[in-house]
Motif scaffolding. Structure first.
Motif, PDB file in Angstrom:
ATOM      1  N   THR A 183      35.448  35.439  46.437  1.00 52.94           N
ATOM      2  CA  THR A 183      34.989  35.648  44.731  1.00 52.94           C
ATOM      3  C   THR A 183      36.667  35.204  44.449  1.00 52.94           C
ATOM      4  OG1 THR A 183      32.681  36.916  45.463  1.00 52.94           O
ATOM      5  CG2 THR A 183      34.010  37.065  43.419  1.00 52.94           C
TER       6      THR A 183
ATOM      7  N   LEU B 290      35.921  31.889  42.075  1.00 53.06           N
ATOM      8  CA  LEU B 290      36.470  32.609  40.394  1.00 53.06           C
ATOM      9  C   LEU B 290      37.315  31.472  40.174  1.00 53.06           C
ATOM     10  CD1 LEU B 290      34.237  36.160  40.039  1.00 53.06           C
ATOM     11  CD2 LEU B 290      33.674  33.222  40.051  1.00 53.06           C
TER      12      LEU B 290
ATOM     13  N   GLU C  53      34.293  38.014  35.822  1.00 56.08           N
ATOM     14  CA  GLU C  53      33.487  38.297  37.084  1.00 56.08           C
ATOM     15  C   GLU C  53      34.652  38.195  37.607  1.00 56.08           C
ATOM     16  OE1 GLU C  53      30.463  35.778  39.614  1.00 56.08           O
ATOM     17  OE2 GLU C  53      29.834  34.929  37.520  1.00 56.08           O
TER      18      GLU C  53
ATOM     19  N   ASP D 258      35.376  42.326  36.637  1.00 55.08           N
ATOM     20  CA  ASP D 258      34.656  42.964  37.737  1.00 55.08           C
ATOM     21  C   ASP D 258      34.771  42.815  39.408  1.00 55.08           C
ATOM     22  OD1 ASP D 258      33.310  42.685  35.259  1.00 55.08           O
ATOM     23  OD2 ASP D 258      31.555  41.780  35.881  1.00 55.08           O
ATOM     24  N   TRP D 259      35.431  42.243  39.857  1.00 58.54           N
ATOM     25  CA  TRP D 259      35.726  41.789  40.724  1.00 58.54           C
ATOM     26  C   TRP D 259      36.907  42.705  41.118  1.00 58.54           C
ATOM     27  CZ3 TRP D 259      40.612  41.068  43.840  1.00 58.54           C
ATOM     28  CH2 TRP D 259      40.155  41.495  44.479  1.00 58.54           C
TER      29      TRP D 259
END
Lengths: 149, 905
Positions: free
Chosen positions: B171, B175, B326, B329-330
């Motif tokens: 991720t 991302l 994200e 969030d990660w």
């Protein structure tokens, strides 16, 4: 045989003669009717007594073990047996052996005491029966003494 | 265990992580192309940039060698492309966009499934490692573990880790790559707009994680409180007897409520903070397009920026907040799972843990333990420094019978645990022959030493499975092999290895029949029956068998044998002159010794709505009774019963035991029935309403003519009841075929017990000693037909339920003894393991065991001194020390410790 018939039979027994039929019905309903074949024992000498029996039909011997079996009495229809063991918590004083096919109402100790406590008139009846029996035994004893003299 | 989650993940999934990362990298150029394409569609396709006229054409898909100009000095054209006019180019570009979209989706699909698989594998590994650690916890430590909490940790708390593991490296790479690509793209289009976006993004990435710190702290609390709640609920279940007997349910209620309240507060605060963060995050994300539309629009109007570029910037920016959000969030998830991971593994790090080699299934245990058992200066100290065993030294032959005697708290208990290697001594050495007991693998201690404590645990399986449990150390016989199974097994093993799990085949036969003196599953029952006899359990298991059911399809031979017994019973009864004691079920006649309900159902119910108590309200039965013309008669019977009950019970006070024992009607309902009867007397039956009728009709269902003797069942009712029974069976067959197992004289009834199947009827009421006589005749019959073994076999299938709850305490200890005897250990250690039995039984079993184990070692920890004389040597313990040792005769002298104990008895 239905409960109604059993009640009729019980009514003929002096012990229950004066007791209300509803109560007799309750007693019949709450107790088991047992059939014994000839030779089967209703109770054995020395065992703990858990119930009394009212003989509805048939005959039995009262047997005492005394260096071999000794028949001391005979009982039949309408007789009540085994009440001593449940009244005073002693082991069975004798065995009762059916001599013919025999039908009896088995009244458990528990039921017997509840009936007596719930319906005092029954207790009085039992006292009367026992008193009669005592009087009878006393008379026999006196007669025996007279005879011995 | 590895304390850093990242390192843990990296160590076990390096290759997969790299493969997925490569896939992500490979997807990047396509992603970039898909970003650039909208601009080309608008500028070249729609606005016609570079087209001089409608007839003009441009090349499409021209492809130069990368860095060709730098290498050769001039662009090297690999493919000069298709020459297309504007409309063709527009369509080609949009078509290419679709193709790119499909390619990108394809990448996304393989990346996501790859991540999912990797995450699940890691989760499996983590859960396996945690369970493995539980199996390796030393016994003194595991006693302190709250089972519900451990279960919650392995099952629920590590769950989110699985989701995260797949994302741990991919991720941020994916991302981050996306965000950087978008950012670079925006910067190449317009530096200022790019810088604005960069500043806002930087602010966002600084602020949001900080706002989330309290949420993490709360999350940790939530996890702990939830785990404790699970632990408390397990305690409430385990402590049910204490709670009821001390009337403390409200204390527990209030405790649970306060915990739930605390969890609510935590969760609610998390929600508030979470949505606040979301709000700030969204606001900042929306702020940028506002600047783009406003500022970029102005730039475009002034001509500093072409419209296509602005559209592309806005389009690219659309993709920027997503990845950034994200990513944030990660980061949040990372911090969260690291905390979870820390908290979980912290609980799985006991001060000491057994080395994996100790439980290695490959260790050889074939050599028996023999020679002298010698302890020298063995001590055991608990963690608070109490010395439980103090410098115990003795040497005996390992095949001797030894008694260890002492009062509670004398350390005899702990010494037994040490000898069974369930506790490790703090110091000192223990040898059997030349081998060091403390260094032996469990394969030797577990197979060569038998241990029975006071609390024997039983798994919720059959008696047989529980007895064989002590023989299952490793897979010994391959299960039946089929090509399909082999393929499945191969894949299964490969996948297990990838997740670091054991590859031992659970479906194989693990039972070591040879250790129990049998050759295989065929003759193991003989050994089982023998030990059951030894521990006084054979009759119990026989009774389990008689009152238990069997699966007739799985055990057709037993069902067949039981049917033989059923067929042979009448003859046997005649021989014993007892033919009138059993009234058998006959589909064509009414059984006076069964209740009306039993006569109507004429089978064993499988579904609750067909149970005898529920039959009055059963719709199917109601319909059948109506069709058979029995409902009105049943009402009459009900009225008659109610009248009798009112007559004989009216004078009794409510709550009198007679009601419970004898009455058809509860004391509470007597008044209702009184009013029904009053209605009937005054106005006749028609005055009764439907509920009154239902209640009255229900009464005769429990009526049995032979038992209750009210003279209610006449020939006509019998005939109609038999007709109704047949009607009911027919309709049942059509409408609900599995609800009731109907009595069939020629078929085994799978829902009924073995006993009921043999009897196939009712013991007659009113015959003196009927039950007893019939039971004896049945037992005789079963032995004569050679069926006793079959019944015992069925009894071995008796399910003991959770923790053996369906067994009595004495049965549990007997079965525990049977289990440990079955595996024939070289040394048997019994740690006061018969304590719940009466003394006579204890003595008998002890003699049986010592007799059977002549020449093989027994170490018996005893509370009572009486039976000591049966042992070759007696050790007396006091205050953790062995104060006396020798033969019973030597020790039993005035002034000895043994003598004092004997005198105190």
């Amino acid at each position: 045989m239905s409960i109604e018939q059993e009640v009729e039979i019980l009514r003929k027994i002096p012990l229950f003669a004066n007791i209300d039929s509803a109560k007799l019905k309750l007693m019949c309903f709450a107790s088991q009717r047992l059939t014994f074949t000839a030779g089967q024992s209703l109770c054995d000498q020395g065992d703990a007594g858990e119930s009394a029996f009212i003989i509805i039909e048939g005959d039995a011997d009262i047997v005492v073990q005394n260096n071999g079996p000794l028949v001391v009495a005979q009982v039949g229809k309408n007789d009540i047996i085994g009440e001593i063991a449940i009244l005073c918590d002693v082991p069975r004083t004798a065995s009762v052996v059916a001599t013919s096919e025999l039908t009896a109402l088995e009244i458990t100790k528990d039921l017997f005491f509840r009936m007596v406590t719930d319906f005092p008139e029954m207790g009085v009846e039992i006292m009367r029966v026992l008193a009669h029996r005592l009087e009878h035994t006393t008379a026999l004893l006196m007669a025996a003494r007279e005879g011995a003299k | 265990m590895e304390p850093n989650l990242f390192k843990y993940i990296w160590r076990h999934s390096k290759r997969e992580q790299i493969a997925i990362l490569l896939l992500v990298l490979l997807s990047m150029p396509f992603y970039f192309l898909s970003l650039d394409l909208p601009k080309q569609i608008v500028n070249r396709g729609i606005l016609g940039e570079g087209f001089e006229s409608a007839a003009d054409s441009q090349s499409f898909l021209a492809f130069d060698l990368p860095f060709g100009e730098a290498l050769t000095g001039a662009p090297v054209e690999l493919f000069d492309g298709f020459s297309l006019e504007q409309q063709g180019l527009l369509l080609s570009l949009t078509f290419t966009y679709v193709i790119l979209y499909l390619i990108n989706s394809g990448f996304k699909y393989s990346i996501n499934t790859g991540k999912g698989r990797m995450g699940e594998r890691m989760l499996r590994r983590l859960r396996y490692e945690l369970s493995d650690r539980i199996l390796r916890f030393p016994i003194p430590y595991i006693r302190k573990v709250k089972q519900a909490e451990a279960a919650t940790m392995i099952k629920d708390e590590v769950e989110p880790l699985g989701g995260f593991i797949g994302d741990a490296f991919v991720t941020p790479a994916f991302l981050g790559g996306q965000a950087i690509t978008a950012m670079i793209f925006i910067l190449t289009q317009n530096v200022w707009l790019g810088l604005v976006a960069a500043v806002i993004v930087a602010f966002q990435t600084y602020l949001v994680p900080r706002m989330r710190l309290p949420i993490l702290r709360l999350g940790r609390q939530r996890q702990l409180t939830a785990r404790q709640l699970a632990g408390r609920i397990a305690e409430v279940v385990d402590g049910a007897v204490e709670i009821h007997s001390h009337d403390t349910s409200n204390l527990e209620r209030s405790d649970l409520a306060s915990r739930l309240g605390r969890i609510f507060e935590i969760r609610y605060e998390i929600f508030q903070r979470k949505f606040m963060v979301k709000f700030v995050n969204n606001f900042l994300a929306q702020l940028t397009p506002f600047i783009f539309y406003g500022g970029g629009g102005v730039l475009a109007i002034r001509g500093y920026l072409d419209v296509g570029a602005l559209v592309a910037v806005i389009f690219a920016y659309k993709d920027l907040p997503g990845p950034i959000k994200e990513l944030i969030d990660w980061e949040q998830q990372r911090a969260d799972v690291q905390i979870k991971y820390d908290q979980v593994i912290e609980q799985f790090q006991p001060p000491e843990i057994l080395e994996p080699e100790v439980q290695d299934p490959e260790q050889d245990a074939s050599e028996p333990l023999a020679g002298p058992l010698s302890l020298s200066a063995v001590s055991l100290t608990d963690e608070s420094g109490n010395r439980l065993v103090r410098s115990a030294s003795f040497t005996v032959d390992s095949s001797d019978h030894i008694a260890i005697l002492g009062p509670a708290g004398s350390g005899k208990d702990h010494l037994a645990m040490i000898l069974a290697r369930l506790a490790m001594p703090s110091s000192g050495s223990i040898r059997i022959g030349t081998r060091d007991l403390t260094k032996m693998p469990q394969s030797i201690t577990g197979q060569r030493i038998g241990y029975l404590g006071q609390d024997t645990f039983f798994f919720p399986q059959s008696v047989r499975e529980n007895l064989l449990y002590g023989l299952r150390h490793r897979p010994l016989r391959e299960p039946e092999d089929t090509p399909a199974r082999r393929v499945r097994r191969k894949a299964w093993v490969a996948e297990s290895l990838r997740a670091g799990n054991t590859t031992l085949d659970f479906e194989a036969d693990w039972t070591d029949y040879a250790a129990a003196g049998a050759t295989g599953p065929e003759d193991i029952d003989e050994q089982i029956v023998e030990v059951l006899k030894l521990v006084d359990m054979a009759d119990d298991v026989y009774r389990f068998g008689l009152s238990g059911t069997i699966d007739a399809e799985a055990r057709p031979e037993i069902a067949e044998a039981i049917l033989q017994a059923r067929a042979a019973l009448p003859k046997r009864l005649i021989e014993e002159k007892a033919e009138n004691l059993v009234i058998r079920f006959d589909p064509d006649s009414y059984n006076q010794n069964a209740t009306l309900a039993e006569n109507l159902l004429f089978g064993t119910p499988r579904k609750p709505e067909y149970m005898l108590g529920a039959l009055a309200k059963n719709e199917l039965m109601g319909a059948v009774l109506k069709d058979a013309g029995l409902d009105e008669s049943m009402l009459d019977m009900g009225i008659s019963i109610a009248r009798t009950m009112l007559e004989i019970f009216a004078d009794l006070p409510p709550g009198h035991p007679f009601f419970e024992q004898f009455s058809f009607i509860d004391a509470d309902d007597l008044a209702d029935f009184g009013s029904y009867i009053a209605k009937v007397e005054k106005q006749g039956k028609d005055a009764l309403g439907p509920p009154d009728r239902l209640a009255l009709r229900g009464l005769p269902l429990n009526y049995s003519e032979a038992r209750h003797r009210l003279g209610l069942i006449n020939d006509s009712i019998e005939a109609r009841a038999v007709a109704a029974r047949k009607l009911f069976a027919e309709r049942l067959k059509r409408e609900d075929p599995h609800a009731v197992a109907i009595y069939d004289p020629d078929a085994y009834n799978g829902a009924a017990s073995l006993q009921d199947n043999i009897l196939f009827g009712r013991v007659a009421h009113g015959q003196a000693k009927a039950e007893e006589t019939v039971r004896l005749i049945m037992t005789d019959l079963l032995s004569a037909l050679g069926l006793r073994a079959a019944v015992v076999e069925a009894g071995l299938d008796f399910q003991v339920s959770v923790g053996g709850k369906r067994l009595s305490a004495a049965q549990r200890q007997k079965l525990g003894l049977a289990r440990v005897l079955l595996k024939r250990p070289d040394v048997l250690i019994v740690n006061d393991g018969l304590a719940v039995m009466d003394l006579a039984t204890q003595d008998r079993l002890q003699r049986n065991v010592l007799e059977r184990r002549k020449g093989r070692g027994v170490i018996w920890v005893l509370q009572r001194p009486q039976s000591c004389e049966h042992f070759a040597r007696v050790l007396i313990m006091q205050d953790g020390r062995i104060v006396e040792q020798g033969s019973f005769a030597d020790l039993n002298k005035p002034g000895s410790a043994l003598n004092q104990i004997l005198a105190a008895e």
